[in-house]
Design a protein around this motif. Structure first.
Motif, PDB file in Angstrom:
ATOM      1  N   LEU A 116       0.874  -1.348  -0.032  1.00 13.25           N
ATOM      2  CA  LEU A 116      -0.018  -0.004   0.242  1.00 13.25           C
ATOM      3  C   LEU A 116       0.843   1.149   0.035  1.00 13.25           C
ATOM      4  CD1 LEU A 116      -2.596  -1.085   2.588  1.00 13.25           C
ATOM      5  CD2 LEU A 116      -2.988  -0.714   0.245  1.00 13.25           C
ATOM      6  N   GLU A 117       1.873   1.170   0.745  1.00  8.74           N
ATOM      7  CA  GLU A 117       2.873   2.510   0.874  1.00  8.74           C
ATOM      8  C   GLU A 117       3.496   2.756  -0.672  1.00  8.74           C
ATOM      9  OE1 GLU A 117       5.323   2.716   4.872  1.00  8.74           O
ATOM     10  OE2 GLU A 117       5.652   0.633   3.794  1.00  8.74           O
ATOM     11  N   ARG A 118       3.501   1.579  -1.716  1.00 10.63           N
ATOM     12  CA  ARG A 118       3.921   2.085  -2.694  1.00 10.63           C
ATOM     13  C   ARG A 118       3.133   2.162  -3.959  1.00 10.63           C
ATOM     14  NH1 ARG A 118       9.236  -2.213  -3.016  1.00 10.63           N
ATOM     15  NH2 ARG A 118      10.133  -1.537  -0.838  1.00 10.63           N
ATOM     16  N   VAL A 119       1.719   2.248  -3.815  1.00  5.04           N
ATOM     17  CA  VAL A 119       0.885   2.455  -4.774  1.00  5.04           C
ATOM     18  C   VAL A 119       0.661   3.695  -5.072  1.00  5.04           C
ATOM     19  CG1 VAL A 119      -1.592   2.311  -4.996  1.00  5.04           C
ATOM     20  CG2 VAL A 119      -0.758   0.464  -3.983  1.00  5.04           C
ATOM     21  N   ALA A 120       1.233   4.108  -6.249  1.00  3.17           N
ATOM     22  CA  ALA A 120       1.101   5.669  -6.848  1.00  3.17           C
ATOM     23  C   ALA A 120       1.584   6.596  -5.646  1.00  3.17           C
ATOM     24  CB  ALA A 120      -0.313   5.792  -7.236  1.00  3.17           C
ATOM     25  N   ALA A 121       2.860   6.312  -5.145  1.00 10.49           N
ATOM     26  CA  ALA A 121       3.324   6.942  -3.926  1.00 10.49           C
ATOM     27  C   ALA A 121       3.226   8.568  -3.995  1.00 10.49           C
ATOM     28  CB  ALA A 121       4.728   6.410  -3.719  1.00 10.49           C
ATOM     29  N   PRO A 174      -9.015   7.432  -6.640  1.00 11.82           N
ATOM     30  CA  PRO A 174      -7.898   8.568  -6.586  1.00 11.82           C
ATOM     31  C   PRO A 174      -8.882   9.962  -6.141  1.00 11.82           C
ATOM     32  CG  PRO A 174      -8.594   8.221  -8.909  1.00 11.82           C
ATOM     33  CD  PRO A 174      -9.382   7.093  -8.306  1.00 11.82           C
ATOM     34  N   GLY A 175      -7.941  10.779  -5.588  1.00 10.12           N
ATOM     35  CA  GLY A 175      -8.576  11.795  -5.036  1.00 10.12           C
ATOM     36  C   GLY A 175      -7.493  13.171  -4.985  1.00 10.12           C
ATOM     37  N   ARG A 176      -7.696  14.478  -4.924  1.00  7.42           N
ATOM     38  CA  ARG A 176      -6.814  15.338  -4.793  1.00  7.42           C
ATOM     39  C   ARG A 176      -6.130  15.313  -3.435  1.00  7.42           C
ATOM     40  NH1 ARG A 176      -8.484  21.191  -6.700  1.00  7.42           N
ATOM     41  NH2 ARG A 176      -8.568  19.902  -8.499  1.00  7.42           N
ATOM     42  N   SER A 177      -6.972  15.018  -2.148  1.00  5.77           N
ATOM     43  CA  SER A 177      -6.951  15.228  -1.023  1.00  5.77           C
ATOM     44  C   SER A 177      -6.983  13.791  -0.282  1.00  5.77           C
ATOM     45  CB  SER A 177      -7.715  16.203  -0.265  1.00  5.77           C
ATOM     46  OG  SER A 177      -7.664  17.611  -0.786  1.00  5.77           O
ATOM     47  N   VAL A 178      -7.983  12.923  -0.728  1.00  9.95           N
ATOM     48  CA  VAL A 178      -8.197  11.732  -0.057  1.00  9.95           C
ATOM     49  C   VAL A 178      -8.125  10.604  -1.068  1.00  9.95           C
ATOM     50  CG1 VAL A 178      -9.812  10.183   1.415  1.00  9.95           C
ATOM     51  CG2 VAL A 178      -9.612  12.759   1.920  1.00  9.95           C
ATOM     52  N   GLU A 179      -7.681   9.402  -0.782  1.00  8.08           N
ATOM     53  CA  GLU A 179      -7.693   8.415  -1.951  1.00  8.08           C
ATOM     54  C   GLU A 179      -7.610   7.147  -1.306  1.00  8.08           C
ATOM     55  OE1 GLU A 179      -4.313  10.014  -4.867  1.00  8.08           O
ATOM     56  OE2 GLU A 179      -3.442   8.750  -3.217  1.00  8.08           O
ATOM     57  N   LEU A 180      -8.477   6.119  -1.902  1.00  9.53           N
ATOM     58  CA  LEU A 180      -8.805   4.771  -1.466  1.00  9.53           C
ATOM     59  C   LEU A 180      -7.823   3.760  -1.885  1.00  9.53           C
ATOM     60  CD1 LEU A 180     -10.499   2.997   0.662  1.00  9.53           C
ATOM     61  CD2 LEU A 180     -12.050   2.805  -1.195  1.00  9.53           C
ATOM     62  N   LEU A 181      -7.289   3.175  -1.230  1.00  8.64           N
ATOM     63  CA  LEU A 181      -6.290   1.991  -1.681  1.00  8.64           C
ATOM     64  C   LEU A 181      -6.763   0.650  -1.463  1.00  8.64           C
ATOM     65  CD1 LEU A 181      -2.838   3.449  -0.419  1.00  8.64           C
ATOM     66  CD2 LEU A 181      -4.105   4.276  -2.463  1.00  8.64           C
ATOM     67  N   SER A 182      -6.554  -0.318  -2.134  1.00 11.61           N
ATOM     68  CA  SER A 182      -6.687  -1.752  -1.718  1.00 11.61           C
ATOM     69  C   SER A 182      -5.588  -2.664  -2.276  1.00 11.61           C
ATOM     70  CB  SER A 182      -8.076  -2.043  -2.703  1.00 11.61           C
ATOM     71  OG  SER A 182      -7.992  -2.024  -4.025  1.00 11.61           O
ATOM     72  N   ALA A 183      -5.295  -3.806  -1.537  1.00 14.97           N
ATOM     73  CA  ALA A 183      -4.365  -4.851  -1.882  1.00 14.97           C
ATOM     74  C   ALA A 183      -5.060  -5.977  -1.473  1.00 14.97           C
ATOM     75  CB  ALA A 183      -3.039  -4.318  -1.054  1.00 14.97           C
ATOM     76  N   ALA A 184      -4.348  -7.048  -1.823  1.00 18.81           N
ATOM     77  CA  ALA A 184      -4.680  -8.355  -1.662  1.00 18.81           C
ATOM     78  C   ALA A 184      -3.606  -9.251  -1.446  1.00 18.81           C
ATOM     79  CB  ALA A 184      -5.622  -8.987  -2.958  1.00 18.81           C
ATOM     80  N   LEU A 185      -3.688 -10.328  -0.752  1.00 20.16           N
ATOM     81  CA  LEU A 185      -2.552 -11.346  -0.360  1.00 20.16           C
ATOM     82  C   LEU A 185      -3.366 -12.675  -0.953  1.00 20.16           C
ATOM     83  CD1 LEU A 185       0.229 -12.090   0.734  1.00 20.16           C
ATOM     84  CD2 LEU A 185      -0.775 -12.438   2.908  1.00 20.16           C
ATOM     85  N   ARG A 203      -5.837   6.939   2.346  1.00 21.11           N
ATOM     86  CA  ARG A 203      -4.533   7.913   2.366  1.00 21.11           C
ATOM     87  C   ARG A 203      -4.704   9.455   1.950  1.00 21.11           C
ATOM     88  NH1 ARG A 203      -0.189   6.081  -2.023  1.00 21.11           N
ATOM     89  NH2 ARG A 203      -1.599   7.009  -3.353  1.00 21.11           N
ATOM     90  N   ILE A 204      -4.343  10.228   3.335  1.00 19.29           N
ATOM     91  CA  ILE A 204      -4.830  11.588   3.232  1.00 19.29           C
ATOM     92  C   ILE A 204      -3.643  12.544   2.948  1.00 19.29           C
ATOM     93  CG2 ILE A 204      -5.667  13.293   4.853  1.00 19.29           C
ATOM     94  CD1 ILE A 204      -7.275  11.259   5.997  1.00 19.29           C
ATOM     95  N   VAL A 205      -4.047  13.609   2.278  1.00 22.53           N
ATOM     96  CA  VAL A 205      -2.633  14.569   2.062  1.00 22.53           C
ATOM     97  C   VAL A 205      -2.487  15.315   3.340  1.00 22.53           C
ATOM     98  CG1 VAL A 205      -2.084  16.639   0.887  1.00 22.53           C
ATOM     99  CG2 VAL A 205      -3.144  14.756  -0.346  1.00 22.53           C
ATOM    100  N   GLY A 206      -1.362  15.182   3.967  1.00 21.56           N
ATOM    101  CA  GLY A 206      -1.046  15.865   5.266  1.00 21.56           C
ATOM    102  C   GLY A 206      -1.180  17.418   5.180  1.00 21.56           C
TER     103      GLY A 206
END
Length: 258
Positions: free
Chosen positions: A42-47, A78-89, A103-106
Motif C-alpha cells: 500500500l505504501e508503494r501504490v502511486a506513492a 483517486p482524489g486530490r486530498s483523500v484516496e482509497l487504496l486496496s491490496a490483496a494477499l 490515504r490523506i494529504v497531510g
C-alpha cells in the motif's frame, strides 16, 4: 538462519519463512507479518510525498499458509486530498487477506493537535514478557516482547511493547509503519481473557486508525478484550510508539472452546 518474514521472488511473489508461523501451527501464519507485507504494498501504490495512511482494514478470508504468496495493490479511488487504496494477499490464485486503506494529504494541525497524553513506561524500563519454551518459535520468537502489565499468558487487559527482530522483506529496511503492523494484530492475543490452551479467539478482521505517523522500532499495545455470551468478542487497543499514542486498533473475534 532466515532474517526476514519474507523473501521476494519477483515483483509480486514472496516466499514465506518460518518466522511467519503462528503459535497454533507451523504451517499457518500469524496475521502480523501478512499485515506488514500488505502495508508495504500500500505504501508503494502511486506513492505521493506528503500523504499519510489514516486507516487500514484487513479482512481475513482464510488461513494464510507458510508458503509462496502473491501480493497485488491498486489505487481504487483517486482524489486530490483523500484516496482509497486496496491490496490483496493470495495463495495459488485464492485471496486469503484483503486490505483497504484511506490515504490523506497531510497538513499542519500541530496548533490544535490532541491525543498525546497517557504515555506508557518505555520498553527499556520493562521486563521481557515470559513465553514458555515450547511457544518460542515462528512469529513469537521473531518478535522481542516487553511487558508493562499482563501479557499473552496472563488473562486480562495488558500493555505490551514489541518490535520485530527480523526484516519484513529480506534485504530491506522496514519502515516504521511496517514495523507497527507486525505488532498491531497481537492485541487480541496479549489481552485474552481466556486460557489460550483451552479456547480459540480468532479474529476475522483488523482495523487500524492512525492519528499521526509512527516513528521508531518499538510499538506498544494497551489492549483489552471483551467476550460476549454468544461466541463473539471484540479486542481493541491504543497503539503507542516511544513518543506516545499513535492510533487505535479493533478486531472482531470468533470465540470457541478448543
Amino acid at each position: 538462519m532466515m532474517t526476514s518474514f519474507y523473501e521476494q521472488l519477483d515483483g509480486h511473489r514472496f516466499a514465506s519463512t518460518e518466522h511467519t508461523a503462528g503459535p497454533w501451527s507451523s504451517t499457518g501464519q500469524h496475521l502480523g507479518p501478512p499485515s506488514a507485507l500488505l502495508v508495504r504494498a500500500l505504501e508503494r501504490v502511486a506513492a505521493r510525498p506528503g500523504t499519510v495512511l489514516s486507516r487500514v482494514t484487513f479482512e481475513v478470508l482464510g488461513p494464510v499458509p507458510v508458503a509462496e504468496l502473491e501480493v497485488t495493490a491498486e489505487l481504487e479511488r483517486p482524489g486530490r486530498s483523500v484516496e482509497l487504496l486496496s491490496a490483496a494477499l493470495s495463495h495459488e490464485g485464492r485471496a486469503v487477506v484483503r486490505a483497504r486503506a484511506w490515504r490523506i494529504v497531510g497538513g499542519d494541525t500541530s496548533a490544535v493537535a490532541s491525543g498525546e497524553g497517557g504515555s506508557l513506561v518505555p520498553p527499556q524500563g520493562c521486563v521481557p514478557m515470559a513465553i514458555p519454551d515450547d511457544w518460542r518459535c515462528g512469529y513469537l520468537a521473531a518478535m522481542e516482547w516487553r511487558s508493562v502489565s499482563g501479557g499473552i499468558f496472563t488473562p486480562g487487559d495488558a500493555a505490551v511493547w514489541a518490535r520485530p527482530r527480523v526484516a519484513v522483506v529480506a534485504g530491506e529496511q522496514p519502515t516504521a509503519l511496517q514495523r507497527l503492523f507486525t505488532v498491531a494484530d497481537s492485541a487480541s492475543g496479549v489481552s485474552s481473557r481466556l486460557d489460550i490452551s483451552n479456547w480459540y479467539a480468532i479474529n476475522t478482521d483488523l482495523s487500524v486508525h492512525l492519528h499521526r505517523e509512527p516513528v521508531g522500532e518499538w510499538f506498544a499495545l494497551d489492549a483489552e478484550t471483551v467476550v460476549g455470551p454468544s461466541g463473539v468478542g471484540v479486542a481493541g487497543s491504543v497503539l503507542h510508539d516511544e513518543q506516545g499514542p499513535v492510533g487505535r486498533t479493533a478486531q472482531s473475534l470468533f470465540v470457541r472452546e478448543r
